[in-house]
Scaffold this motif. Structure first.
Motif, PDB file in Angstrom:
ATOM      1  N   UNK A  69      -3.904  37.328  -9.047  1.00 37.68           N
ATOM      2  CA  UNK A  69      -4.399  38.392  -9.927  1.00 37.68           C
ATOM      3  C   UNK A  69      -3.475  39.603  -9.913  1.00 37.68           C
ATOM      4  N   UNK A  70      -2.962  39.952  -8.738  1.00 40.02           N
ATOM      5  CA  UNK A  70      -2.139  41.153  -8.606  1.00 40.02           C
ATOM      6  C   UNK A  70      -0.697  40.969  -9.070  1.00 40.02           C
ATOM      7  N   UNK A  71      -0.128  39.758  -8.820  1.00 37.71           N
ATOM      8  CA  UNK A  71       1.307  39.590  -9.050  1.00 37.71           C
ATOM      9  C   UNK A  71       1.665  38.450  -9.996  1.00 37.71           C
ATOM     10  N   UNK A  72       0.716  37.556 -10.252  1.00 39.35           N
ATOM     11  CA  UNK A  72       1.026  36.372 -11.047  1.00 39.35           C
ATOM     12  C   UNK A  72       1.699  35.267 -10.237  1.00 39.35           C
ATOM     13  N   UNK A  73       1.894  35.483  -8.940  1.00 39.27           N
ATOM     14  CA  UNK A  73       2.526  34.491  -8.074  1.00 39.27           C
ATOM     15  C   UNK A  73       1.528  33.420  -7.640  1.00 39.27           C
ATOM     16  N   UNK A  74       1.989  32.183  -7.659  1.00 37.72           N
ATOM     17  CA  UNK A  74       1.208  31.078  -7.125  1.00 37.72           C
ATOM     18  C   UNK A  74       1.499  30.941  -5.637  1.00 37.72           C
ATOM     19  N   UNK A  75       0.559  30.392  -4.893  1.00 32.31           N
ATOM     20  CA  UNK A  75       0.751  30.064  -3.481  1.00 32.31           C
ATOM     21  C   UNK A  75       0.824  28.547  -3.384  1.00 32.31           C
ATOM     22  N   UNK A  76       1.900  28.048  -2.774  1.00 27.83           N
ATOM     23  CA  UNK A  76       2.091  26.608  -2.604  1.00 27.83           C
ATOM     24  C   UNK A  76       2.048  26.300  -1.116  1.00 27.83           C
ATOM     25  N   UNK A  77       1.180  25.348  -0.762  1.00 27.25           N
ATOM     26  CA  UNK A  77       1.028  24.919   0.620  1.00 27.25           C
ATOM     27  C   UNK A  77       1.693  23.556   0.778  1.00 27.25           C
ATOM     28  N   UNK A  78       2.663  23.487   1.685  1.00 24.10           N
ATOM     29  CA  UNK A  78       3.323  22.228   2.029  1.00 24.10           C
ATOM     30  C   UNK A  78       2.607  21.672   3.253  1.00 24.10           C
ATOM     31  N   UNK A  79       2.153  20.418   3.169  1.00 23.03           N
ATOM     32  CA  UNK A  79       1.432  19.833   4.291  1.00 23.03           C
ATOM     33  C   UNK A  79       1.668  18.329   4.352  1.00 23.03           C
ATOM     34  N   UNK A  80       1.287  17.750   5.486  1.00 20.40           N
ATOM     35  CA  UNK A  80       1.446  16.310   5.659  1.00 20.40           C
ATOM     36  C   UNK A  80       0.266  15.568   5.031  1.00 20.40           C
ATOM     37  N   UNK A  81       0.237  14.288   5.259  1.00 13.45           N
ATOM     38  CA  UNK A  81      -0.777  13.432   4.644  1.00 13.45           C
ATOM     39  C   UNK A  81      -1.922  13.101   5.592  1.00 13.45           C
ATOM     40  N   UNK A  82      -2.290  14.037   6.424  1.00 13.47           N
ATOM     41  CA  UNK A  82      -3.417  13.832   7.338  1.00 13.47           C
ATOM     42  C   UNK A  82      -4.648  13.426   6.533  1.00 13.47           C
ATOM     43  N   UNK A  83      -5.450  12.522   7.080  1.00 21.56           N
ATOM     44  CA  UNK A  83      -6.654  12.100   6.353  1.00 21.56           C
ATOM     45  C   UNK A  83      -7.577  13.261   5.965  1.00 21.56           C
ATOM     46  N   UNK A  84      -7.662  14.309   6.799  1.00 19.04           N
ATOM     47  CA  UNK A  84      -8.545  15.416   6.403  1.00 19.04           C
ATOM     48  C   UNK A  84      -7.984  16.189   5.216  1.00 19.04           C
ATOM     49  N   UNK A  85      -6.677  16.165   5.004  1.00 16.91           N
ATOM     50  CA  UNK A  85      -6.085  16.881   3.871  1.00 16.91           C
ATOM     51  C   UNK A  85      -6.380  16.204   2.545  1.00 16.91           C
ATOM     52  N   UNK A  86      -6.728  14.917   2.605  1.00 19.81           N
ATOM     53  CA  UNK A  86      -6.949  14.153   1.375  1.00 19.81           C
ATOM     54  C   UNK A  86      -8.321  13.492   1.320  1.00 19.81           C
ATOM     55  N   UNK A  87      -9.230  13.928   2.163  1.00 19.16           N
ATOM     56  CA  UNK A  87     -10.569  13.326   2.171  1.00 19.16           C
ATOM     57  C   UNK A  87     -11.284  13.603   0.847  1.00 19.16           C
ATOM     58  N   UNK A  88     -12.282  12.813   0.573  1.00 14.99           N
ATOM     59  CA  UNK A  88     -13.058  12.980  -0.665  1.00 14.99           C
ATOM     60  C   UNK A  88     -13.658  14.384  -0.733  1.00 14.99           C
ATOM     61  N   UNK A  89     -14.189  14.852   0.392  1.00 17.52           N
ATOM     62  CA  UNK A  89     -14.793  16.186   0.456  1.00 17.52           C
ATOM     63  C   UNK A  89     -13.775  17.276   0.116  1.00 17.52           C
ATOM     64  N   UNK A  90     -12.549  17.123   0.607  1.00 20.70           N
ATOM     65  CA  UNK A  90     -11.493  18.110   0.358  1.00 20.70           C
ATOM     66  C   UNK A  90     -10.974  18.000  -1.074  1.00 20.70           C
ATOM     67  N   UNK A  91     -10.780  16.778  -1.552  1.00 24.93           N
ATOM     68  CA  UNK A  91     -10.279  16.589  -2.929  1.00 24.93           C
ATOM     69  C   UNK A  91     -11.186  17.259  -3.960  1.00 24.93           C
ATOM     70  N   UNK A  92     -12.469  17.368  -3.648  1.00 27.20           N
ATOM     71  CA  UNK A  92     -13.416  18.008  -4.563  1.00 27.20           C
ATOM     72  C   UNK A  92     -13.071  19.487  -4.779  1.00 27.20           C
TER      73      UNK A  92
END
Length: 191
Positions: free
Chosen positions: A93-116
């Motif tokens: 909102x303040x700057x127009x900049x996006x935040x990009x998070x680089x992460x591994x493929x841990x199961x919690x990073x891609x769980x159904x609950x998280x994907x939602x």
């Protein structure tokens, strides 16, 4: 390509990962007086819950993190990521900049609950970038974990998880002061 966008000021790039600490940390190297045997005082409790840290490293700028007893699960990951998404929304909102998070493929990073949450996070200005499998060396936060474990924690033995957690917190603080970057801790049970 992501790093070029950082240089051009279009995005904030952060590296996310989890690390763990035990009551007995490994001794990688130490000194003793000539003629004296190296000796470490041992605690009665060798095994206990580990203390886990989930962090987001923005190279040379900031380190955001949260601590948990045991490992991070989907719910604790979501709480921390919703906090990050809120901050990303404010930045967008303040700057127009996006935040990009680089992460591994841990199961919690891609769980159904998280994907939602992915669509909502992207609408808030938070995008996720997944590293290829088995490429942890591409995650720049790994160097930070190594330095924390080697310089602030190594060779220490703790009687309880609280003392270990406070040493991790102090280690993070010391590293941020030496590195001259911002440090912010997410506390899970706060309002």
């Amino acid at each position: 390509m992501l790093e070029m966008a950082v240089v051009e000021g279009c995005i904030e790039l952060k590296y996310l990962d989890e690390a763990g600490f035990c009551l007995w940390s490994p001794v990688s190297y130490s000194y003793s007086q000539i003629g004296q045997q190296k000796c470490f005082e041992q605690s009665q409790k060798r095994y206990g819950s580990r203390i886990s840290i989930l962090g987001l490293w923005q190279e040379g700028e900031s380190f955001e993190y949260g601590l948990a007893q045991g490992g991070f699960k989907g719910k604790s990951y979501l709480k921390l990521m919703n906090w990050v998404a809120h901050k990303a929304s404010e930045l967008f909102k303040q700057t127009g900049k996006l935040t990009v998070i680089v992460q591994d493929n841990s199961p919690i990073h891609k769980s159904k609950e998280v994907r939602a949450f992915w669509k909502r996070w992207s609408e808030q200005g938070l995008l996720l970038f997944f590293l290829p499998p088995y490429c942890s060396d591409l995650n720049k936060i790994e160097t930070q974990w190594h330095q924390l474990k080697t310089h602030e924690i190594a060779g220490q033995i703790f009687d309880n998880e609280y003392d270990l957690a406070m040493t991790v917190v102090q280690g993070m603080k010391s590293r941020s002061e030496r590195g001259n970057y911002q440090l912010e801790r997410f506390i899970f049970n706060s309002a």
